[in-house]
Structures are given as structure tokens and as C-alpha cells.
Design an enzyme around this catalytic site. Structure first.
Site, short mmCIF file in Angstrom:
data_model
loop_
_atom_site.label_atom_id
_atom_site.label_comp_id
_atom_site.label_asym_id
_atom_site.label_seq_id
_atom_site.Cartn_x
_atom_site.Cartn_y
_atom_site.Cartn_z
N HIS A 96 -4.25 3.16 -0.12
CA HIS A 96 -3.87 4.40 0.55
C HIS A 96 -4.50 5.61 -0.15
O HIS A 96 -4.68 5.60 -1.38
CB HIS A 96 -2.35 4.58 0.54
CG HIS A 96 -1.61 3.42 1.12
ND1 HIS A 96 -1.82 2.95 2.40
CD2 HIS A 96 -0.65 2.62 0.58
CE1 HIS A 96 -1.03 1.92 2.63
NE2 HIS A 96 -0.31 1.69 1.55
N GLU A 114 3.72 4.91 -2.72
CA GLU A 114 4.88 4.16 -2.27
C GLU A 114 5.44 3.30 -3.40
O GLU A 114 4.88 3.26 -4.50
CB GLU A 114 4.51 3.27 -1.07
CG GLU A 114 3.43 2.24 -1.39
CD GLU A 114 2.90 1.56 -0.14
OE1 GLU A 114 3.18 2.02 0.98
OE2 GLU A 114 2.16 0.56 -0.29
N ARG A 191 -7.60 -0.71 5.35
CA ARG A 191 -7.73 -2.15 5.11
C ARG A 191 -9.11 -2.44 4.53
O ARG A 191 -10.13 -2.08 5.13
CB ARG A 191 -7.56 -2.95 6.41
CG ARG A 191 -6.22 -2.80 7.08
CD ARG A 191 -6.08 -3.81 8.23
NE ARG A 191 -4.98 -3.42 9.10
CZ ARG A 191 -5.13 -2.84 10.28
NH1 ARG A 191 -6.34 -2.60 10.74
NH2 ARG A 191 -4.07 -2.51 10.99
#
Length: 314
Positions: A96, A114, A191
Site C-alpha cells: 500500500h 494497517e 497487487r
């Protein structure tokens, strides 16, 4: 003022399963349900309130129009998002961006730092966490040569583990894992590898290799997590992380306990047990799978019962 209970939203994923129904009794839409967006105001999943005067309103509506509920915190977007993820199969290997890169390249989106609390997992479960490239050049070469076994770091996991995943960290949950995720309010995922698998229509999912290379921290840095714990006769409070993005705690209660609330707001998810929440002389039943927000307008609250909860705040 009342707590804000939320209606969760569910997302089909190629790697999803039925654990969200099996473990939490959620009414999932399919046998490939991968994500429960438990507390979310993102445009791709905006939860509605299920109780009180704001019933039926979205969390984003309250953020934009009832800022006093959130301590009048500045910002165009509600800052956090809570998910529960059912990795019935391997997730894509992904990374990310940080706030700066996402703002420039993703139309003003937030970055995505996260963290994961492992609710449950198979005995032999593992996850991908980091990489072995010593430089950006070596990272590019290993990706181009498809040397995934050499590039990717794998770690064993167990129930109750916690992982902090800063932006720039290559990572992936693997098969047989149920996780509560606390993250910045973002839906930007790059990805880098997806095992060459195909969807039901025979199509491979989109990869974002160039952006992945741009944002990956090289060499990999292992986050320095230092946990702290408060023990009381009626509760145990573990702090997993406390930084500029979020603070995340696990709370276990053993009967009646009281808490002062001095945060702009707190996000709460009940992972196990049952009990009650008492605010302003009103009682609310809590069961496994409940997700709610304690707003700034609640100065103190009581819990009663045997509960396991994850609580987060900015």
C-alpha cells in the site's frame, strides 16, 4: 448521547469463504465472502447506523454533518476503517502507498497503513510479511525473474498474534486465517503477484507492478512493536500500537468494569463473549460480532460480562 451501532457490509472476494457466517453468524451474501467492512465510511462501503436518532444514516453523513460526535476532529474523511477478513485462500501479494503517494496518484485517497489481529487460524498458518531484496534494483530484478520464493518472507502465525503493517510493506494473508484489520480509511491496494490464478470468467486479476515497486520500502524494515498491558481484577487491556495513524487495544473483561472516555471517538468490535454496555443509564446488549462507536459525547461507560474486544482510536 448513545453509542453508534453499525450495520456491517460484506464483500465477495476470490479468496473468501464462509468463516464470517460460521464464526460470527453474519448473514453473508455468498460462499466467497472475504471481507466484513464492520466500521466504515469509505465511498466503496459506507456503513449505516442501526440504533437511536441516527438510525439509517451513513457514517460519512454523520462525519460531515455531526462533527461534534467525533470531537470536531479536522479532516474531510473519517480517518479509520475496521474490517474482518476471512482468508479462505491466499490473498494477493500486495503493498500500500503512503499518504503523499496516494494523494498524488489516487485522486486524493489516503495512504494505507494497517494492522492485523489474528482472531483464528489453521495450525500451520503463515503470512507473507516483507521481502529479501537489498535494494530497489534487486527488487525489480527478482520480480521480473519471478523469483517469488526467494523474494518473499514468510512467517508462522497463531491465534492472538498482532502485526503492524506500515505503508510500503509487502504482505499477504495466507489460507486459513481470520483477521480483524484496523487501517487508515483507504481502499488502495497494489497487487504485485497473484499466483497466476484466474477468476470464474478465466481472467487474471489486475496487477500494479510499477506502482508496487514505487512504494515498497527497500530494504524491508521490521516494525518495532512494544506492547503494554494494564491488569485489573475486572479487565485486562493490552495496547498493541499507539502512533500518529491509530491506537489499537485488546480489552478482555471479567464482570463489571468502568472506563472514562477522553478520546474524540473509539471504534469497538466484539470478537468473543457476551455482556452489556451501559452509557447514560441505558443498557445495550453486546454479542460476538457487534461493532459500534463510542462518540465524544460519552464521557464514561461501563461494561458487564465476559468480553473480548478490539478498540481503536486516533
Amino acid at each position: 448521547m448513545e453509542p453508534l451501532f453499525l450495520n456491517p457490509l460484506f464483500m465477495d472476494r476470490i479468496w473468501g469463504g464462509t468463516a464470517l457466517k460460521d464464526k460470527f453468524n453474519y448473514n453473508i451474501p455468498s460462499k466467497n465472502t472475504g471481507e466484513c467492512w464492520a466500521i466504515s465510511s469509505h465511498e466503496n462501503g459506507d456503513c449505516t447506523i442501526s440504533n437511536g436518532e441516527f438510525t439509517g444514516m451513513t457514517l460519512s453523513h454523520l462525519w460531515n454533518n455531526e462533527k461534534h460526535l467525533f470531537g470536531n476532529v479536522n479532516g474531510d474523511k473519517f480517518p479509520l476503517l475496521t474490517k474482518i477478513l476471512d482468508a479462505n485462500d491466499n490473498l494477493s501479494v500486495q503493498v500500500h502507498p503512503d499518504d503523499e503517494y496516494a494523494n498524488i496518484n489516487e485522486s486524493g485517497e489516503l495512504g494505507k497503513t494497517e494492522c492485523w489481529y489474528i482472531i483464528d487460524c489453521d495450525d500451520d498458518a503463515e503470512m507473507i510479511f516483507g521481502h529479501n531484496a537489498k535494494s530497489k534494483q534487486e527488487l525489480v530484478q527478482m520480480i521480473n525473474d519471478n523469483k517469488w520464493d526467494d523474494l518473499l518472507k514468510k512467517v508462522k502465525i497463531k491465534k492472538g498474534d498482532f502485526f503492524y503493517v506500515p505503508s510500503g510493506t509487502i504482505h499477504a494473508l495466507c489460507k486459513g486465517t481470520l483477521v480483524l484489520e484496523t487501517q487508515q480509511n483507504s481502499d488502495t491496494t497494489y497487487r504485485v503477484y497473484d499466483y497466476d490464478r484466474r477468476d470464474n470468467n478465466g481472467n487474471k486479476r489486475e496487477l500494479h507492478v510499477n506502482k508496487s515497486i514505487d512504494v515498497t520500502t527497500t530494504p524491508h524494515k521490521v516494525p518495532d512493536n512494544v506492547y503494554s498491558k494494564i491488569l485489573d481484577k475486572s479487565f485486562e487491556l493490552t495496547t498493541f500500537v499507539d502512533n500518529n495513524f491509530f491506537s489499537v487495544h485488546k480489552l478482555n473483561t471479567f464482570g463489571k468494569c468502568s472506563f472514562e472516555h477522553d478520546k474524540p471517538f473509539s471504534l469497538c468490535s466484539v470478537l468473543d463473549g457476551k455482556g452489556s454496555l451501559i452509557c447514560n443509564a441505558k443498557e445495550y446488549q453486546l454479542n460476538k460480532g457487534c461493532n459500534f462507536i463510542i462518540p465524544a459525547t460519552i464521557d464514561n461507560f461501563n461494561l458487564d460480562g465476559n468480553l473480548e474486544m478490539i478498540i481503536s482510536h486516533i
